[in-house]
Scaffold this motif. Structure first.
Motif, PDB file in Angstrom:
ATOM      1  N   ASN A 283      -0.937  50.352 -70.100  1.00 28.62           N
ATOM      2  CA  ASN A 283       0.112  51.632 -69.994  1.00 28.62           C
ATOM      3  C   ASN A 283      -0.563  52.776 -70.431  1.00 28.62           C
ATOM      4  OD1 ASN A 283       2.155  49.896 -69.042  1.00 28.62           O
ATOM      5  ND2 ASN A 283       3.501  50.207 -70.976  1.00 28.62           N
TER       6      ASN A 283
ATOM      7  N   ASN B   9       4.858  62.517 -74.499  1.00 25.95           N
ATOM      8  CA  ASN B   9       3.909  61.947 -75.468  1.00 25.95           C
ATOM      9  C   ASN B   9       4.425  62.410 -76.799  1.00 25.95           C
ATOM     10  OD1 ASN B   9       1.371  60.278 -74.034  1.00 25.95           O
ATOM     11  ND2 ASN B   9       1.936  61.662 -72.959  1.00 25.95           N
TER      12      ASN B   9
ATOM     13  N   LEU C 297      10.230  52.135 -67.816  1.00 26.32           N
ATOM     14  CA  LEU C 297       9.317  53.182 -67.308  1.00 26.32           C
ATOM     15  C   LEU C 297       9.543  53.117 -65.687  1.00 26.32           C
ATOM     16  CD1 LEU C 297       6.479  53.303 -69.841  1.00 26.32           C
ATOM     17  CD2 LEU C 297       8.472  54.803 -69.916  1.00 26.32           C
TER      18      LEU C 297
ATOM     19  N   PHE D 182      -0.007  55.702 -67.589  1.00 21.67           N
ATOM     20  CA  PHE D 182       1.395  56.255 -67.878  1.00 21.67           C
ATOM     21  C   PHE D 182       1.139  57.890 -67.353  1.00 21.67           C
ATOM     22  CE2 PHE D 182       4.345  58.392 -70.713  1.00 21.67           C
ATOM     23  CZ  PHE D 182       5.503  57.944 -69.823  1.00 21.67           C
TER      24      PHE D 182
ATOM     25  N   PHE E  53      10.000  55.409 -73.481  1.00 25.02           N
ATOM     26  CA  PHE E  53       8.694  56.021 -74.032  1.00 25.02           C
ATOM     27  C   PHE E  53       9.151  56.095 -75.552  1.00 25.02           C
ATOM     28  CE2 PHE E  53       4.871  58.492 -75.201  1.00 25.02           C
ATOM     29  CZ  PHE E  53       3.920  57.582 -74.311  1.00 25.02           C
TER      30      PHE E  53
ATOM     31  N   GLY F 180       7.441  60.263 -78.163  1.00 27.39           N
ATOM     32  CA  GLY F 180       7.424  59.150 -78.564  1.00 27.39           C
ATOM     33  C   GLY F 180       6.750  58.959 -79.866  1.00 27.39           C
TER      34      GLY F 180
END
Length: 439
Positions: free
Chosen positions: A35, A57, A98, A39, A117, A60
């Motif tokens: 991932n 990002n 996802l 991703f 995420f 998460g």
């Protein structure tokens, strides 16, 4: 020294082995593996830019940071293996969201991508934070440093294999489906493969059985004293507790700054290689995989360095090396130099993490380990989240080099703080002495 280290590894019990199996699968599928490679590239193929990549990002990582401290508190109230199993279940559900984001939200898949995420990183907090007290529960004192190093090495090795396969699978699916690598479908099927691999990790943790290691016997000064004799002693214990709180804060601040360099590269390295250098996905996966592979021996030699230099010197050495690894990235004109910088960053980080973790946990009483683990992971998560959020905008306006230099400078500053606070000898608080009762 090496013989003793290998001998300790051979004595790992069933609980440790199952934990390492689960952690290895996690590294292969999510934490640095499949991932992690695909991703951001998947988001690019869906039409999102670096700003969105930084936002998701950051979301998460912020979730991981904010959940880490409560996870540390929960680790003191509930069995660690139960929390770790819940964490793996959340990661499994998040990974499944996802590749299904476009089906769940055809008009706007972004909310489902965010939800998936965030679920992954919430699960990571519930897995990695209780893992530290879990390891202390199921190991002897002489096993802990080798276990932490074995964990780092296994994460690096599994991430190497996952990165290699993650970079290769989109090409395979693209050829099978008759699509180009610019189509998101090839990356979607790769995400599905990673999701299916999370189930064995959950099964492995469910098969563990935590066994509390016996606490050392009470020292004479800990024997209860008559009520009239305890007032001065209670004041001293409050001082020691305040010292533990201070240690948690200082160690967390060091962690916050030291991981900034690896945060900037780990989040945006594949985007940098894809958009700035025009490197094919398979090559990105190979470079990332090689970096992870180099992290294996780096992690495994850490206990030997700790035995020879001490944990503090090892942490400082690895911190400086990690910060200096930014230089090849900044000077890179092709994937070779960029790869050298990234490999150095991963290698030194693989050394710093187990040395820092073992050192920091040895500085606080047993009842503070869950709190320190949660606070440390929160600090690291906030650092990653801040770099990810700000990094997207820095890249869009100032370029990748500005972001990488910022991360390196912050890492170097964290190592400087560690030297100031922990490398120089300081007076330790002496243990409290009982006050004799009045006749």
């Amino acid at each position: 020294m090496l013989t003793n280290y290998i001998g300790i590894i051979r004595t790992f019990n069933r609980n440790i082995i199952l934990y390492l199996v689960a952690t290895g699968i996690l590294g292969f599928a999510v934490d640095g593996g499949v991932n992690s490679v695909i991703f951001n590239l998947y988001l690019l193929r869906l039409g999102f830019g670096p700003e969105f990549i930084g936002q998701i990002n950051s979301a998460g990582l912020t979730t991981f940071a904010l959940a880490s401290l409560p996870a540390g508190a929960l680790a003191g109230r509930f069995p660690a293996r139960t929390l770790m199993a819940i964490g793996l279940g959340l990661m499994l559900a998040g990974c499944a969201m996802l590749p299904l984001a476009e089906s769940l939200g055809p008009a706007n898949p972004a909310p489902w991508l965010f939800a998936g995420f965030i679920a992954i990183y919430l699960g990571m907090a519930l897995y990695f934070v209780p893992a530290v007290p879990f390891i202390f529960d199921v190991t002897r004192e002489d096993e802990r440093s080798p276990v932490f190093s074995a964990q780092s090495a296994l994460l690096a090795l599994s991430a190497f294999i996952g990165s290699l396969i993650g970079g290769f699978l989109p090409t395979v699916f693209a050829n099978v489906l008759g699509l180009s690598l610019d189509h998101p479908e090839a990356y979607r099927y790769t995400h599905i493969v990673a999701t299916l691999l999370m189930a064995p990790a959950l099964i492995a943790i469910l098969k563990t059985r935590a066994v509390q290691q016996p606490e050392p016997p009470l020292e004479p000064q800990e024997v209860p004293l008559p009520v009239e004799a305890t007032a001065p002693l209670q004041r001293r214990w409050r001082g020691i507790q305040a010292s533990a709180v201070t240690l948690v804060i200082l160690l967390s601040l060091v962690r916050f700054f030291q991981v900034a360099g690896v945060g900037s590269t780990a989040t945006f390295f594949n985007v940098y290689m894809d958009t700035e250098l025009g490197i094919p996905t398979a090559t990105i996966g190979a470079v990332t995989a090689t970096a992870r592979l180099i992290g294996v021996p780096a992690a495994l030699i850490t206990p030997l360095l700790v035995m020879r230099w001490g944990a503090r010197s090892t942490v400082a050495f690895a911190g400086i090396g990690s910060a200096l690894s930014i230089v090849p990235l900044v000077l890179a004109t092709g994937w070779g130099m960029a790869g050298v910088g990234y490999m150095g960053m991963i290698a030194f980080s693989s050394m710093r993490y187990p040395a820092f973790l073992g050192y920091s946990m040895s500085k606080v009483p047993a009842r503070w380990r869950g709190t320190l683990s949660g606070a440390g992971e929160m600090a690291g998560g906030l650092s990653f989240a801040g770099i990810a959020l700000v990094g997207g905008y820095i890249i869009a306006n100032r370029g990748f080099n500005t972001l990488f230099m910022l991360g390196g400078a912050l890492s170097l500053f964290g190592t400087f703080l560690f030297w100031i606070w922990f490398m120089r000898p300081r007076e330790e608080i002496p243990p409290p002495r009982p006050v004799a009762p009045k006749p």
